[in-house]
Design an enzyme around this catalytic site. Structure first.
Site, PDB file in Angstrom:
ATOM      1  N   GLU A   1       0.791  -1.237   0.000  1.00  0.00           N
ATOM      2  CA  GLU A   1       0.000   0.000   0.000  1.00  0.00           C
ATOM      3  C   GLU A   1       0.828   1.294   0.000  1.00  0.00           C
ATOM      4  O   GLU A   1       0.688   2.133   0.891  1.00  0.00           O
ATOM      5  CB  GLU A   1      -0.960   0.006   1.190  1.00  0.00           C
ATOM      6  CG  GLU A   1      -1.941  -1.152   1.193  1.00  0.00           C
ATOM      7  CD  GLU A   1      -2.796  -1.219   2.449  1.00  0.00           C
ATOM      8  OE1 GLU A   1      -2.672  -0.335   3.324  1.00  0.00           O
ATOM      9  OE2 GLU A   1      -3.585  -2.174   2.575  1.00  0.00           O
TER      10      GLU A   1
ATOM     11  N   ASN B   1       1.523  -5.614  -2.912  1.00  0.00           N
ATOM     12  CA  ASN B   1       0.151  -5.832  -2.447  1.00  0.00           C
ATOM     13  C   ASN B   1      -0.549  -4.500  -2.203  1.00  0.00           C
ATOM     14  O   ASN B   1       0.005  -3.607  -1.549  1.00  0.00           O
ATOM     15  CB  ASN B   1       0.189  -6.652  -1.150  1.00  0.00           C
ATOM     16  CG  ASN B   1      -1.175  -7.148  -0.724  1.00  0.00           C
ATOM     17  OD1 ASN B   1      -1.874  -7.804  -1.492  1.00  0.00           O
ATOM     18  ND2 ASN B   1      -1.573  -6.840   0.505  1.00  0.00           N
TER      19      ASN B   1
ATOM     20  N   HIS C   1     -10.959  -5.940  -1.388  1.00  0.00           N
ATOM     21  CA  HIS C   1     -11.932  -5.487  -0.386  1.00  0.00           C
ATOM     22  C   HIS C   1     -13.066  -4.761  -1.108  1.00  0.00           C
ATOM     23  O   HIS C   1     -12.863  -3.675  -1.657  1.00  0.00           O
ATOM     24  CB  HIS C   1     -11.276  -4.541   0.614  1.00  0.00           C
ATOM     25  CG  HIS C   1     -10.179  -5.162   1.419  1.00  0.00           C
ATOM     26  ND1 HIS C   1     -10.402  -6.200   2.306  1.00  0.00           N
ATOM     27  CD2 HIS C   1      -8.846  -4.892   1.497  1.00  0.00           C
ATOM     28  CE1 HIS C   1      -9.256  -6.538   2.885  1.00  0.00           C
ATOM     29  NE2 HIS C   1      -8.294  -5.771   2.406  1.00  0.00           N
TER      30      HIS C   1
ATOM     31  N   GLU D   1      -6.782 -10.517  -0.064  1.00  0.00           N
ATOM     32  CA  GLU D   1      -7.494 -10.110   1.158  1.00  0.00           C
ATOM     33  C   GLU D   1      -8.990  -9.954   0.882  1.00  0.00           C
ATOM     34  O   GLU D   1      -9.609  -8.967   1.272  1.00  0.00           O
ATOM     35  CB  GLU D   1      -6.923  -8.793   1.697  1.00  0.00           C
ATOM     36  CG  GLU D   1      -5.439  -8.812   1.965  1.00  0.00           C
ATOM     37  CD  GLU D   1      -4.913  -7.507   2.573  1.00  0.00           C
ATOM     38  OE1 GLU D   1      -5.724  -6.704   3.095  1.00  0.00           O
ATOM     39  OE2 GLU D   1      -3.684  -7.287   2.532  1.00  0.00           O
TER      40      GLU D   1
ATOM     41  N   ASP E   1     -12.872  -9.746   0.808  1.00  0.00           N
ATOM     42  CA  ASP E   1     -14.086  -9.707   1.617  1.00  0.00           C
ATOM     43  C   ASP E   1     -15.068  -8.772   0.912  1.00  0.00           C
ATOM     44  O   ASP E   1     -14.671  -7.926   0.124  1.00  0.00           O
ATOM     45  CB  ASP E   1     -13.832  -9.283   3.062  1.00  0.00           C
ATOM     46  CG  ASP E   1     -12.981  -8.030   3.214  1.00  0.00           C
ATOM     47  OD1 ASP E   1     -13.168  -7.070   2.434  1.00  0.00           O
ATOM     48  OD2 ASP E   1     -12.123  -7.995   4.108  1.00  0.00           O
TER      49      ASP E   1
END
Length: 370
Positions: free
Chosen positions: A151, A199, A238, A268, A270
């Site tokens: 990030e 990432n 996400h 990751e 969700d």
């Protein structure tokens, strides 16, 4: 490296009728994973059983972050991280290491020292070099993928540099953009066989534009030209049902990274929505109960349609242990299992997706190596 494919996917004693996510994903050479709270392994039986039975790749949710492994300068605490690696070895799983360089969850001794000037930028670079080398060396031969850098690119609400990096990022501010290539080089030197990833989130158009994607794409393409040992891109995945999701753009962006010669992974995943409260996490809209599994399914199918996509990881095991309610007020219900650790509709939806794709070709996932 790691464990042979035949062992890594021998879940359910090799039963061909095994319908676990890991077994179904294995039929197309894909690893299916989750982020894990290592402290619950062995102490929470229901949690432990789900992790062991359903997933073929595990990510340390917090146990490998800098504040966890070196809370006091020069004093390492590998307990939880080592426990996760041991658990993975015992259950035929491989491990994603998360994360070596990130602006969050840094040890207080580091941020305080930089803040008060007792740690100079030159010293900070040396400290980072030591941290990366020590951690990767500690786990050498035991980590399949490392999230090397996490990030550092600007979102639409942040201040970008000309190259798209976040001008306010802790590491970019103090060490400049050149530190990114150096950290990849340091990690590669410490473990040449680990798959090294960048990432981030919103890098496949989730915010409705391709601005951040283009910045990452251009930067990584340049790193590759320089010979920097970056092996792949981790798209976090996400999502939020209130914003919608352009699945075609997402798949096209994944493929664009892959066309650079990179592996890609969903790291990751969700899909959150508005809920009644953080304890029960019942969606307030009946439509969300359809949207949540639909968008999760689109995430998985996009990965399945890109042959260089080597793993798909949900960011947590169940809603009761999710980061979402504590971060997004009024939202939750983002994972595959509910607050009582019972599988939700999304679980069976992804089962069906995996069954439909059985036998399609994925490359580079089963053996564990690059």
């Amino acid at each position: 490296m790691l464990v042979p494919a035949a062992v890594a996917f021998a879940n359910g004693n090799g039963n061909s009728a095994d319908t676990s996510l890991r077994a179904l994903a294995a039929k197309q050479g894909l690893r299916f994973g989750t982020a894990v709270d290592a402290s619950q392994l062995g102490t929470n039986k229901a949690y432990t059983d789900i992790v062991a039975d359903q997933f073929s790749v595990v990510t340390a949710e917090n146990a490998m972050k800098w504040e966890s492994v070196e809370p006091t300068q020069g004093v390492y605490n590998w307990k939880d991280a080592d426990a996760l690696v041991k658990f993975a070895e015992q259950h035929g799983q491989v491990v994603r290491g998360h994360t070596l360089m990130w602006h969050n969850q840094l040890p207080s001794w580091l941020t305080t020292g930089v803040g008060n000037g007792t740690i100079s930028n030159a010293q900070l670079r040396d400290i980072l070099h030591k941290h990366v080398t020590d951690e990767v060396t500690h786990f050498k031969g035991k980590i399949w993928q490392w999230d090397v850098i996490n990030e550092v690119f600007a979102n639409s609400w942040e201040t970008p540099q000309a190259d798209g990096l976040n001008a306010n990022d802790f590491w970019v501010q103090h060490l400049g953009s050149g530190i990114i290539g150096d950290v990849f080089r340091w990690a590669h030197k410490a473990d040449p066989k680990a798959v090294l990833m960048y990432n981030d989130y919103n890098i496949t158009g989730e915010d409705g534009t391709n601005v951040k994607f283009q910045a990452v794409y251009n930067f990584v393409k340049d790193l590759r030209k320089q010979g920097v040992p970056i092996d792949g891109i981790g798209e976090q995945g996400h999502l939020d049902t209130q914003y919608g999701f352009d699945a075609q753009r997402y798949q096209a962006d994944l493929q664009a990274y892959a066309d650079l010669g990179l592996k890609v992974a969903i790291t990751e995943a969700d899909v959150r929505t508005f809920v009644n409260n953080s304890t029960e996490q019942v969606p307030t809209s009946s439509l969300a109960q359809f949207a949540q599994p639909f968008e999760f399914s689109e995430l998985l199918k996009g990965c399945e349609l890109v042959s260089q996509c080597i793993s798909f990881t949900a960011w947590g095991v169940h809603d009761g242990d999710s980061w979402i309610p504590g971060t997004f007020q009024g939202e939750g219900y983002g994972l595959l299992y509910d607050v009582n650790m019972q599988p939700k509709t999304v679980y069976s939806t992804l089962q069906q997706d995996l069954e439909l794709a059985a036998g399609t070709a994925h490359h580079g996932a089963l053996g564990g190596d690059k």
